[in-house]
Design a protein around this motif. Structure first.
Motif, PDB file in Angstrom:
ATOM      1  N   THR A  30      46.876 -31.792   6.373  1.00  0.00           N
ATOM      2  CA  THR A  30      47.774 -32.494   5.597  1.00  0.00           C
ATOM      3  C   THR A  30      47.921 -33.721   6.362  1.00  0.00           C
ATOM      4  O   THR A  30      48.206 -33.882   7.272  1.00  0.00           O
ATOM      5  N   ILE A  31      48.065 -35.031   5.422  1.00  0.00           N
ATOM      6  CA  ILE A  31      47.986 -36.228   5.660  1.00  0.00           C
ATOM      7  C   ILE A  31      49.509 -36.917   5.200  1.00  0.00           C
ATOM      8  O   ILE A  31      49.674 -36.727   3.985  1.00  0.00           O
ATOM      9  N   THR A  32      50.102 -37.297   6.002  1.00  0.00           N
ATOM     10  CA  THR A  32      51.461 -38.001   5.444  1.00  0.00           C
ATOM     11  C   THR A  32      51.291 -39.438   5.601  1.00  0.00           C
ATOM     12  O   THR A  32      50.892 -40.190   6.619  1.00  0.00           O
ATOM     13  N   SER A  33      51.325 -40.143   4.639  1.00  0.00           N
ATOM     14  CA  SER A  33      51.272 -41.579   4.377  1.00  0.00           C
ATOM     15  C   SER A  33      52.769 -42.255   4.425  1.00  0.00           C
ATOM     16  O   SER A  33      53.564 -41.874   3.806  1.00  0.00           O
ATOM     17  N   ILE A  34      52.506 -43.322   5.400  1.00  0.00           N
ATOM     18  CA  ILE A  34      53.858 -44.242   5.410  1.00  0.00           C
ATOM     19  C   ILE A  34      53.347 -45.690   5.152  1.00  0.00           C
ATOM     20  O   ILE A  34      52.520 -46.286   6.062  1.00  0.00           O
ATOM     21  N   LYS A  35      53.998 -46.348   4.114  1.00  0.00           N
ATOM     22  CA  LYS A  35      53.730 -47.606   3.728  1.00  0.00           C
ATOM     23  C   LYS A  35      54.909 -48.367   4.288  1.00  0.00           C
ATOM     24  O   LYS A  35      55.957 -48.360   3.961  1.00  0.00           O
ATOM     25  N   LEU A  36      54.331 -49.593   5.103  1.00  0.00           N
ATOM     26  CA  LEU A  36      55.480 -50.524   5.346  1.00  0.00           C
ATOM     27  C   LEU A  36      54.986 -51.827   5.310  1.00  0.00           C
ATOM     28  O   LEU A  36      53.887 -52.205   5.194  1.00  0.00           O
ATOM     29  N   HIS A  37      56.043 -52.695   5.133  1.00  0.00           N
ATOM     30  CA  HIS A  37      55.679 -54.339   4.790  1.00  0.00           C
ATOM     31  C   HIS A  37      56.462 -55.004   6.185  1.00  0.00           C
ATOM     32  O   HIS A  37      57.543 -54.547   6.412  1.00  0.00           O
ATOM     33  N   GLN A  38      55.485 -55.825   6.840  1.00  0.00           N
ATOM     34  CA  GLN A  38      55.921 -56.380   8.062  1.00  0.00           C
ATOM     35  C   GLN A  38      56.322 -57.770   7.589  1.00  0.00           C
ATOM     36  O   GLN A  38      55.427 -58.440   7.056  1.00  0.00           O
ATOM     37  N   GLU A  39      57.306 -58.480   8.014  1.00  0.00           N
ATOM     38  CA  GLU A  39      57.751 -59.999   7.823  1.00  0.00           C
ATOM     39  C   GLU A  39      56.823 -60.589   8.925  1.00  0.00           C
ATOM     40  O   GLU A  39      55.990 -60.065   9.673  1.00  0.00           O
ATOM     41  N   LEU A  40      56.672 -61.715   8.676  1.00  0.00           N
ATOM     42  CA  LEU A  40      56.167 -62.863   9.576  1.00  0.00           C
ATOM     43  C   LEU A  40      56.548 -62.532  11.077  1.00  0.00           C
ATOM     44  O   LEU A  40      57.681 -62.365  11.301  1.00  0.00           O
ATOM     45  N   PRO A  41      55.476 -62.495  11.839  1.00  0.00           N
ATOM     46  CA  PRO A  41      55.816 -62.276  13.228  1.00  0.00           C
ATOM     47  C   PRO A  41      56.190 -63.452  14.092  1.00  0.00           C
ATOM     48  O   PRO A  41      55.671 -64.312  13.850  1.00  0.00           O
ATOM     49  N   LYS A  42      57.007 -62.919  15.118  1.00  0.00           N
ATOM     50  CA  LYS A  42      57.301 -64.146  16.144  1.00  0.00           C
ATOM     51  C   LYS A  42      56.190 -63.706  17.000  1.00  0.00           C
ATOM     52  O   LYS A  42      56.096 -62.720  17.536  1.00  0.00           O
ATOM     53  N   ILE A  43      55.306 -64.834  17.421  1.00  0.00           N
ATOM     54  CA  ILE A  43      54.355 -64.615  18.346  1.00  0.00           C
ATOM     55  C   ILE A  43      54.224 -65.781  19.591  1.00  0.00           C
ATOM     56  O   ILE A  43      54.501 -66.790  19.357  1.00  0.00           O
ATOM     57  N   VAL A  44      53.989 -65.180  20.760  1.00  0.00           N
ATOM     58  CA  VAL A  44      53.732 -65.833  21.902  1.00  0.00           C
ATOM     59  C   VAL A  44      52.638 -65.887  22.466  1.00  0.00           C
ATOM     60  O   VAL A  44      51.987 -64.680  22.543  1.00  0.00           O
ATOM     61  N   HIS A  45      51.708 -66.958  22.667  1.00  0.00           N
ATOM     62  CA  HIS A  45      50.379 -66.881  23.044  1.00  0.00           C
ATOM     63  C   HIS A  45      50.430 -67.290  24.610  1.00  0.00           C
ATOM     64  O   HIS A  45      51.032 -68.136  24.942  1.00  0.00           O
ATOM     65  N   LEU A  46      49.993 -66.482  25.574  1.00  0.00           N
ATOM     66  CA  LEU A  46      49.813 -66.564  27.029  1.00  0.00           C
ATOM     67  C   LEU A  46      48.311 -66.775  27.316  1.00  0.00           C
ATOM     68  O   LEU A  46      47.395 -65.962  27.191  1.00  0.00           O
ATOM     69  N   ASP A  47      48.054 -68.036  27.530  1.00  0.00           N
ATOM     70  CA  ASP A  47      46.606 -68.581  28.075  1.00  0.00           C
ATOM     71  C   ASP A  47      46.489 -67.916  29.761  1.00  0.00           C
ATOM     72  O   ASP A  47      46.859 -68.806  30.524  1.00  0.00           O
ATOM     73  N   LEU A  48      45.876 -66.942  29.815  1.00  0.00           N
ATOM     74  CA  LEU A  48      45.914 -66.367  31.073  1.00  0.00           C
ATOM     75  C   LEU A  48      44.222 -66.513  31.584  1.00  0.00           C
ATOM     76  O   LEU A  48      43.396 -66.767  30.994  1.00  0.00           O
ATOM     77  N   GLY A  49      43.910 -66.688  33.026  1.00  0.00           N
ATOM     78  CA  GLY A  49      42.820 -66.696  33.429  1.00  0.00           C
ATOM     79  C   GLY A  49      42.216 -68.441  33.224  1.00  0.00           C
ATOM     80  O   GLY A  49      42.790 -69.086  33.428  1.00  0.00           O
ATOM     81  N   LEU A  50      41.044 -68.230  32.783  1.00  0.00           N
ATOM     82  CA  LEU A  50      40.382 -69.687  32.657  1.00  0.00           C
ATOM     83  C   LEU A  50      41.277 -70.374  31.461  1.00  0.00           C
ATOM     84  O   LEU A  50      41.718 -69.717  30.534  1.00  0.00           O
ATOM     85  N   GLU A  51      41.382 -71.734  31.608  1.00  0.00           N
ATOM     86  CA  GLU A  51      42.010 -72.653  30.585  1.00  0.00           C
ATOM     87  C   GLU A  51      41.114 -72.410  29.270  1.00  0.00           C
ATOM     88  O   GLU A  51      40.135 -72.391  29.131  1.00  0.00           O
ATOM     89  N   GLY A  52      42.240 -72.076  28.034  1.00  0.00           N
ATOM     90  CA  GLY A  52      41.503 -72.214  26.756  1.00  0.00           C
ATOM     91  C   GLY A  52      41.148 -70.487  26.441  1.00  0.00           C
ATOM     92  O   GLY A  52      41.790 -69.746  27.028  1.00  0.00           O
ATOM     93  N   ASN A  53      40.406 -70.489  25.442  1.00  0.00           N
ATOM     94  CA  ASN A  53      39.915 -69.207  24.937  1.00  0.00           C
ATOM     95  C   ASN A  53      39.467 -68.484  25.915  1.00  0.00           C
ATOM     96  O   ASN A  53      38.190 -68.534  26.210  1.00  0.00           O
ATOM     97  N   SER A  54      39.601 -67.469  26.743  1.00  0.00           N
ATOM     98  CA  SER A  54      39.190 -66.571  27.721  1.00  0.00           C
ATOM     99  C   SER A  54      39.393 -65.212  27.722  1.00  0.00           C
ATOM    100  O   SER A  54      40.487 -64.858  27.177  1.00  0.00           O
ATOM    101  N   LEU A  55      38.722 -64.365  28.423  1.00  0.00           N
ATOM    102  CA  LEU A  55      39.177 -62.949  28.671  1.00  0.00           C
ATOM    103  C   LEU A  55      40.342 -62.742  29.338  1.00  0.00           C
ATOM    104  O   LEU A  55      40.920 -63.457  30.097  1.00  0.00           O
ATOM    105  N   GLY A  56      41.219 -61.862  28.618  1.00  0.00           N
ATOM    106  CA  GLY A  56      42.791 -61.494  29.140  1.00  0.00           C
ATOM    107  C   GLY A  56      43.585 -62.381  28.639  1.00  0.00           C
ATOM    108  O   GLY A  56      44.846 -62.190  28.890  1.00  0.00           O
ATOM    109  N   ASP A  57      43.117 -63.418  27.755  1.00  0.00           N
ATOM    110  CA  ASP A  57      44.592 -64.144  26.966  1.00  0.00           C
ATOM    111  C   ASP A  57      45.276 -63.152  26.352  1.00  0.00           C
ATOM    112  O   ASP A  57      44.799 -62.059  25.891  1.00  0.00           O
ATOM    113  N   LEU A  58      46.726 -63.236  26.146  1.00  0.00           N
ATOM    114  CA  LEU A  58      47.599 -62.186  25.717  1.00  0.00           C
ATOM    115  C   LEU A  58      48.192 -62.938  24.639  1.00  0.00           C
ATOM    116  O   LEU A  58      49.110 -63.940  24.547  1.00  0.00           O
ATOM    117  N   MET A  59      48.425 -62.139  23.419  1.00  0.00           N
ATOM    118  CA  MET A  59      49.524 -62.567  22.460  1.00  0.00           C
ATOM    119  C   MET A  59      50.563 -61.524  22.567  1.00  0.00           C
ATOM    120  O   MET A  59      50.152 -60.270  22.314  1.00  0.00           O
TER     121      MET A  59
END
Length: 166
Positions: A30-59
């Protein structure tokens, strides 16, 4: 003769073990479905490791969600860059960990990999659903399993369809 007898015993043991195995196809659950609407998120980007787009960057993000039955909760999570494509590709892979908090210790935990534009801090493409696994929960959702389909709307809000298997 002893080798043949041993071989037959092993063979019968394997056949016997396989006959006890029961695989239940998804369609019988049996599948139970839950539909949700999400408002605009508050996002923080952490530039980790190498400067710029790199592995390990976190949002990290946080946002309110609702449904048409008056349910209100908070969605929190983080997204980590795990694969950067070569210069000719425009998308990268990111690992996602999200918690839908329905209050009173009732949560659904989601994890998985999604495809994002290869731009620092970018959210995923609009109107292209991303599917991730429901990996657990607490309270009313303890032991939850299933999947989450998320679609980013044109206005930057999100629609989530949580499908839980009984």
């Amino acid at each position: 003769k002893m080798k043949k007898l041993l071989l037959l015993l092993v063979l019968f043991s394997i056949i016997g073990c396989n006959q006890n195995e029961k695989k239940i196809p998804h369609s019988q659950n049996t599948i139970t479905s839950i539909k949700l609407h999400q408002e605009l998120p508050k996002i923080v980007h952490l530039d980790l490791g190498l400067e710029g787009n790199s592995l390990g960057d976190l949002m990290a993000f946080d946002s309110v969600f609702t449904n048409d039955k008056g349910m209100v909760g908070m969605l929190s999570g983080y997204i980590t860059t795990v694969d950067l494509p070569d210069e000719t590709e425009t998308f990268e892979d990111r690992m996602v960990h999200m918690v839908f908090d329905f209050e009173e210790a009732n949560t659904i935990v989601v994890g998985g990999k999604s495809v994002y534009p290869k731009i620092v801090g970018a959210e995923f493409k609009k109107q292209i659903p991303q599917i991730r696994a429901v990996i657990g929960g607490t309270g009313d959702y303890m032991g939850a399993r299933g999947q989450l389909t998320t679609t980013r709307n044109e206005d930057g809000t999100y629609e989530h369809l949580i499908e839980l298997m009984d």
